[in-house]
Design a protein around this motif. Sequence first.
Motif, PDB file in Angstrom:
ATOM      1  N   ARG A 231       0.825  -1.221   0.000  1.00  0.00           N
ATOM      2  CA  ARG A 231       0.000   0.000   0.000  1.00  0.00           C
ATOM      3  C   ARG A 231       0.850   1.258   0.000  1.00  0.00           C
ATOM      4  N   ILE A 232       2.109   1.134   0.409  1.00  0.00           N
ATOM      5  CA  ILE A 232       2.952   2.309   0.621  1.00  0.00           C
ATOM      6  C   ILE A 232       3.583   2.746  -0.692  1.00  0.00           C
ATOM      7  N   ARG A 233       3.630   4.055  -0.924  1.00  0.00           N
ATOM      8  CA  ARG A 233       4.289   4.635  -2.092  1.00  0.00           C
ATOM      9  C   ARG A 233       5.472   5.456  -1.589  1.00  0.00           C
ATOM     10  N   LEU A 234       6.586   4.757  -1.313  1.00  0.00           N
ATOM     11  CA  LEU A 234       7.731   5.431  -0.718  1.00  0.00           C
ATOM     12  C   LEU A 234       8.412   6.397  -1.677  1.00  0.00           C
ATOM     13  N   LEU A 235       8.503   6.028  -2.919  1.00  0.00           N
ATOM     14  CA  LEU A 235       9.326   6.791  -3.863  1.00  0.00           C
ATOM     15  C   LEU A 235       8.509   7.582  -4.866  1.00  0.00           C
ATOM     16  N   GLY A 236       7.203   7.575  -4.757  1.00  0.00           N
ATOM     17  CA  GLY A 236       6.379   8.345  -5.684  1.00  0.00           C
ATOM     18  C   GLY A 236       5.048   7.679  -5.914  1.00  0.00           C
ATOM     19  N   ASP A 237       4.338   8.115  -6.936  1.00  0.00           N
ATOM     20  CA  ASP A 237       3.014   7.600  -7.228  1.00  0.00           C
ATOM     21  C   ASP A 237       3.081   6.175  -7.763  1.00  0.00           C
ATOM     22  N   ALA A 238       1.925   5.520  -7.819  1.00  0.00           N
ATOM     23  CA  ALA A 238       1.833   4.189  -8.398  1.00  0.00           C
ATOM     24  C   ALA A 238       2.428   4.202  -9.803  1.00  0.00           C
ATOM     25  N   GLY A 239       3.213   3.188 -10.096  1.00  0.00           N
ATOM     26  CA  GLY A 239       3.890   3.132 -11.393  1.00  0.00           C
ATOM     27  C   GLY A 239       5.341   3.563 -11.310  1.00  0.00           C
ATOM     28  N   THR A 240       5.690   4.330 -10.258  1.00  0.00           N
ATOM     29  CA  THR A 240       7.087   4.701 -10.050  1.00  0.00           C
ATOM     30  C   THR A 240       7.866   3.468  -9.595  1.00  0.00           C
ATOM     31  N   ALA A 241       9.077   3.336 -10.067  1.00  0.00           N
ATOM     32  CA  ALA A 241       9.884   2.161  -9.719  1.00  0.00           C
ATOM     33  C   ALA A 241      10.049   2.046  -8.205  1.00  0.00           C
TER      34      ALA A 241
END
Length: 296
Positions: free
Chosen positions: A81-91
């Motif tokens: 669920r977490i988006r550590l480095l950016g939005d969904a789709g970001t590596a």
Amino acid sequence: MNTATPTVLVASDLDRTLIYSAAALALGMPDPQAPRLLCVEVHEAKPLSYVTEHAAAQLRALAAETVFVPTTTRTRKQYQRIRLLGDAGTAAPRYAICANGGHLLVDGVSDPDWHSEVLRRVDAACAPLAEVRAHLAATTDPSWVRKHRVAEDLFAYLVVERDRLPEEWLAGFTAWADERGWTVSLQGRKVYAVPKPLTKSAAMREVARRTGATLTLAAGDSLLDADLLLAADRAWRPGHGELAETDWTAPHVEALPQRGVAAGEEILRRLRAAARDHTRSRSRLNGEPGALPDPA
């Protein structure tokens, strides 16, 4: 992965180390001076976890400069669920450690060989999960337990009313579990019971072996992070959490004074600085320029 710093591995706990719920932010300054926050987790259509905007920028830079490994007691589903480095789709980071070391994710997929080895170690050294669950069911009371949960068929935890949790029960359960090869940890409103062989440190060592890391850095706030911090070459803990409450430390572990989301920002700053110092040192030894700009 950025090849400029291929030898540094950073294994960091997430909740209350890098990311924070609204209740854990500890914003002690006047409202107009509070830092801008970025939501990095949404659950059931509601924002759940945050970092400061500055911490988010530091985290993206750290992931580009090192082998960054999120290391958590969360289940795989909770971690994803977490988006550590950016939005969904970001590596996302290539490696992640979930379920307190029970699952080693490689490009988002659990490594089956690693998981099988963990199960073998647990079965050989610990009382079965069913025995622990039965003990919890028999000794707890609905007046202070809100939920009984099992994570990944590996460990159990309770969601409790913290102000009603009997201290004598916690002490008794901790002793009972210890005799059966299990560790007990109180984190916020959750009481975890985790098999002792189920460790973040073992999974971190495996990632270090696979990546050829020559320096390991770690951060964490709870009793379940202690083995991770001890296994790293250098480590940091915030001014809150189980480790701070017990004044736990080690010669290579730095206890920071910051609490709440400000501690997460400071931990990231220290991790980047330590990684860059190591890279410069290695470059000088190898006769390379090694000119990296200072962290922003």
